[in-house]
Design an enzyme around this catalytic site. Structure first.
Site, PDB file in Angstrom:
ATOM      1  CB  SER A  50      -0.930   0.009   1.218  1.00  0.00           C
ATOM      2  OG  SER A  50      -0.194  -0.195   2.406  1.00  0.00           O
ATOM      3  CD  GLU A 120      -2.532  -8.549  -2.406  1.00  0.00           C
ATOM      4  OE1 GLU A 120      -3.210  -8.714  -3.457  1.00  0.00           O
ATOM      5  OE2 GLU A 120      -2.281  -7.425  -1.940  1.00  0.00           O
ATOM      6  CD  GLU A 187      -7.431  -5.192   2.112  1.00  0.00           C
ATOM      7  OE1 GLU A 187      -6.323  -5.740   1.955  1.00  0.00           O
ATOM      8  OE2 GLU A 187      -7.668  -4.014   1.745  1.00  0.00           O
TER       9      GLU A 187
HETATM   10  O1  KIV Z   1      -0.417  -3.405   1.715  1.00  0.00           O
HETATM   11  C1  KIV Z   1      -1.018  -3.305   2.797  1.00  0.00           C
HETATM   12  O2  KIV Z   1      -0.972  -2.279   3.480  1.00  0.00           O
HETATM   13  C2  KIV Z   1      -1.800  -4.448   3.241  1.00  0.00           C
HETATM   14  C3  KIV Z   1      -2.700  -4.245   4.410  1.00  0.00           C
HETATM   15  C4  KIV Z   1      -3.879  -3.479   3.979  1.00  0.00           C
HETATM   16  C5  KIV Z   1      -3.073  -5.511   5.074  1.00  0.00           C
HETATM   17  O3  KIV Z   1      -1.722  -5.478   2.669  1.00  0.00           O
END
Ligand code: KIV
Length: 272
Positions: A50, A120, A187
């Site tokens: 993220s 993921e 999520e």
């Molecule tokens: O990339 C991220 O911040 C995440 C979280 C939202 C779990 O995968």
């Protein structure tokens, strides 16, 4: 074997052992100084991909390269001394084959010295999770809304709203647990389904927009600080850091413009 006397860092098995126990506290982290603050309060810090959206202004997480994850992972490791640091594998760095995933995950572990990686995917990643854990790499899985699949999912939407979608998501959870993941992020999974998965699998579930019944919770740090311009509905903002930054910058700009900015000589020393 030499043993360091430094404070013991929380490990992936420590997190796994928390199943059904005290709730696990987690945040994302991308840089050294905020990692050092959060380190006192969390069990693990996730260097999430993220960061591509939060720090670098991309529209999705898809453009994030492995090198960027490594660079931020090293920064967080310099700041956090106690919590487990988990680094996300970015899109394209692990899906092709278990051997390709191992090659890149080993780079992340060697170059950042983090304690675990996250990837993921549910069923489709079972073989890869087994391959990595058998070779010494602790894996946190991530199911439900998987942002790297945004172009297939068609948007950031809650998963498992309809009961007929539950079986597949439950199977994802079961398979990543059986494959050896030490925990799994759920999520944006419908609340009753996230609660059901939490009681069904033997590894800790870490919820984000899922259920208070998960074994732990994670939020994007900038979202909970009130620093992100747009946040998902489920996010509770615990601070108003964006507003505080704006206030400080506007005061500074005003002082400079009105020549009231104090800059006496010989004051470059760092404050105690
Ligand atoms: O990339 C991220 O911040 C995440 C979280 C939202 C779990 O995968």
């Amino acid at each position: 074997m030499s043993v360091h006397k430094d404070q013991k860092r929380i490990s992936a098995p420590d997190i796994a052992a928390r199943k059904g126990g005290d709730p696990i506290v987690a945040l994302t982290s991308y840089h050294a100084h905020t990692a050092a603050i959060a380190d006192k309060y969390v069990d693990f810090l996730l260097v999430g991909d993220s960061l591509g959206m939060v720090m670098h202004g991309f529209e999705t997480t898809l453009p994030v390269p492995l090198e960027l994850m490594i660079m931020h992972g090293r920064a967080v490791m310099r700041g956090a001394k106690r919590s487990l640091v988990v680094v996300d594998m970015p899109f394209g760095s692990y899906e092709e084959s278990p051997a390709h995933a191992f090659h890149n995950a080993a780079r992340v572990i060697k170059e950042t010295q983090c304690g675990a990686i996250k990837l993921e995917g549910g069923r489709r990643m079972g073989e890869t999770i087994r391959f990595l854990t058998d070779r010494g790499i602790p894996v946190m899985a991530h199911i439900g809304l998987t942002p790297q699949s945004i172009n297939v999912l068609g948007g950031f939407k809650t998963q498992g709203r309809k009961r007929d979608q539950w079986a597949e998501i439950e199977e994802d959870a079961r398979i990543v647990a059986e494959a050896g993941a030490f925990s799994v992020v759920l999520e944006a999974i419908a609340e009753p389904l996230a609660a059901k998965i939490t009681s069904a699998i033997p590894i800790p579930t870490i919820g984000i927009g899922a259920s208070a019944k998960c074994d732990g919770q994670i939020l994007v740090m900038e979202d909970m600080l009130g620093l992100s311009p747009r946040v998902p509905k489920f996010v509770r903002e615990f601070g108003e850091v964006g507003k505080a930054i704006e206030k400080a910058i506007s005061s500074y700009a005003m002082e400079v413009r009105t020549r009231s900015f104090p800059a006496p000589a010989n004051t470059y020393d760092v404050k105690d």
